[in-house]
Write a protein that holds these residues in place. Structure first.
Motif, PDB file in Angstrom:
ATOM      1  N   ASP A 109       0.709  -0.694   0.220  1.00  0.00           N
ATOM      2  CA  ASP A 109       0.173  -0.348   0.494  1.00  0.00           C
ATOM      3  C   ASP A 109       0.931   1.560  -0.165  1.00  0.00           C
ATOM      4  OD1 ASP A 109      -2.087   2.373   0.443  1.00  0.00           O
ATOM      5  OD2 ASP A 109      -3.417   0.792   1.772  1.00  0.00           O
ATOM      6  N   ASN A 126      -5.055  -1.168  -9.642  1.00  0.00           N
ATOM      7  CA  ASN A 126      -5.987  -0.953  -9.020  1.00  0.00           C
ATOM      8  C   ASN A 126      -6.612  -2.929  -9.323  1.00  0.00           C
ATOM      9  OD1 ASN A 126      -5.930   1.560  -7.480  1.00  0.00           O
ATOM     10  ND2 ASN A 126      -7.090   2.381  -8.903  1.00  0.00           N
ATOM     11  N   VAL A 127      -6.645  -3.465  -8.172  1.00  0.00           N
ATOM     12  CA  VAL A 127      -6.946  -4.701  -8.127  1.00  0.00           C
ATOM     13  C   VAL A 127      -8.230  -5.112  -7.373  1.00  0.00           C
ATOM     14  CG1 VAL A 127      -5.089  -5.684  -9.721  1.00  0.00           C
ATOM     15  CG2 VAL A 127      -4.720  -6.110  -7.332  1.00  0.00           C
ATOM     16  N   PRO A 128      -8.755  -5.661  -7.250  1.00  0.00           N
ATOM     17  CA  PRO A 128      -9.391  -6.348  -6.012  1.00  0.00           C
ATOM     18  C   PRO A 128      -9.262  -7.063  -4.995  1.00  0.00           C
ATOM     19  CG  PRO A 128     -10.686  -7.694  -8.714  1.00  0.00           C
ATOM     20  CD  PRO A 128      -9.319  -7.867  -8.682  1.00  0.00           C
ATOM     21  N   CYS A 129      -7.892  -8.149  -5.147  1.00  0.00           N
ATOM     22  CA  CYS A 129      -6.958  -8.216  -4.456  1.00  0.00           C
ATOM     23  C   CYS A 129      -6.303  -7.307  -3.430  1.00  0.00           C
ATOM     24  CB  CYS A 129      -6.826  -9.426  -4.760  1.00  0.00           C
ATOM     25  SG  CYS A 129      -5.600  -9.433  -6.062  1.00  0.00           S
ATOM     26  N   CYS A 132      -2.563  -5.812  -1.150  1.00  0.00           N
ATOM     27  CA  CYS A 132      -2.822  -7.344  -0.098  1.00  0.00           C
ATOM     28  C   CYS A 132      -2.091  -7.435   1.167  1.00  0.00           C
ATOM     29  CB  CYS A 132      -2.713  -8.585  -0.601  1.00  0.00           C
ATOM     30  SG  CYS A 132      -1.128  -9.280  -1.685  1.00  0.00           S
ATOM     31  N   ARG A 142      -1.408 -10.562 -10.916  1.00  0.00           N
ATOM     32  CA  ARG A 142      -2.117  -9.016 -11.580  1.00  0.00           C
ATOM     33  C   ARG A 142      -2.178  -7.651 -11.339  1.00  0.00           C
ATOM     34  NH1 ARG A 142      -7.752 -10.974 -10.269  1.00  0.00           N
ATOM     35  NH2 ARG A 142      -6.785 -13.125 -10.801  1.00  0.00           N
ATOM     36  N   CYS A 143      -1.169  -6.982 -10.295  1.00  0.00           N
ATOM     37  CA  CYS A 143      -0.928  -6.026  -9.407  1.00  0.00           C
ATOM     38  C   CYS A 143       0.243  -5.105 -10.156  1.00  0.00           C
ATOM     39  CB  CYS A 143      -1.294  -6.111  -7.876  1.00  0.00           C
ATOM     40  SG  CYS A 143      -0.215  -6.557  -7.194  1.00  0.00           S
TER      41      CYS A 143
END
Length: 223
Positions: A109, A126-129, A132, A142-143
């Motif tokens: 972050d 921005n990825v849903p996970c 992390c 994927r980020c």
């Protein structure tokens, strides 16, 4: 870590003699990261394995493979035009020396690693996970894989040519002023032509009167 082939592609874009930057690229790494460095060098199209146009160099391979000192790395960063990195030590060196920096963020972050560096661009997808905060991705990373070399190159252009947008705006303003000046010139020429035509139209009746008077004088003479 950003995939080595992406770093290699970015290095080629920055080195390209036909491109905007025509840079020399130095790879800074720890000894444990040498397999990644070797993969970057092998994937480069312009400087395969450090050869080719000889513009891609691994600092860890200097001094017979002993690399360079931390102090030397700081000095190299201080003299650099641009630093592209993950959230690592060189990023903070660049912030201290106010060197333009592009920081690639994946699971971390950015709010937890803020440098308040005015000449830094943070790139992330921005990825849903995410973010992390995991050191090892349980899926497909994927980020970071969503970041492309072209995205980094565009950020580099914004940092190193910050007045590009202003230059284009200035050129548009200059073009508008030139267009307006040409328009005024054309309008002035048209008005002068209109006035000349009006004078011609006004003078024609006078010419006819003068010709009529001359004919009357000639008639009187004949009588």
């Amino acid at each position: 870590c950003w995939p080595p082939e992406r770093f290699a592609r970015l290095a080629d874009l920055l080195i390209d003699r036909q491109g905007e930057f025509r840079a020399t690229v130095l790879i800074a790494s720890s000894p444990a990261e040498m397999p990644i460095v070797d993969a970057i060098l092998a994937a480069s199209m312009l400087c395969p394995n450090g050869g080719g146009v000889n513009k891609l160099h691994a600092l860890a391979k200097l001094n017979d493979g002993k690399g360079i000192s931390l102090g030397a790395l700081k000095e190299i960063i201080r003299c650099s035009t641009l630093v592209v990195c993950n959230d690592t030590g060189p990023r903070h060196f660049a912030a201290a020396f106010n060197v333009p920096t592009i920081a690639l963020f994946g699971p971390t972050d950015p709010r937890w690693a803020e440098t308040l560096h005015p000449n830094e661009r943070i790139l992330r997808v921005n990825v849903p996970c995410g973010p992390c905060q995991l050191k090892k991705c349980p899926i497909d990373h994927r980020c970071l894989r969503g970041l492309t070399p072209e995205m980094v190159l565009a950020a580099a252009a914004e940092l190193l040519v910050p007045d590009r947008g202003e230059l284009r705006a200035a050129l548009r303003r200059q073009h508008a002023r030139l267009h307006a000046a040409m328009r005024r010139s054309f309008d002035g020429a048209a008005q002068r032509c209109d006035r000349a035509a009006l004078r011609l139209q006004v003078s024609r009746p006078h010419a006819r009167l003068e010709q009529g008077a001359l004919r009357m004088i000639e008639l009187h003479r004949r009588l």
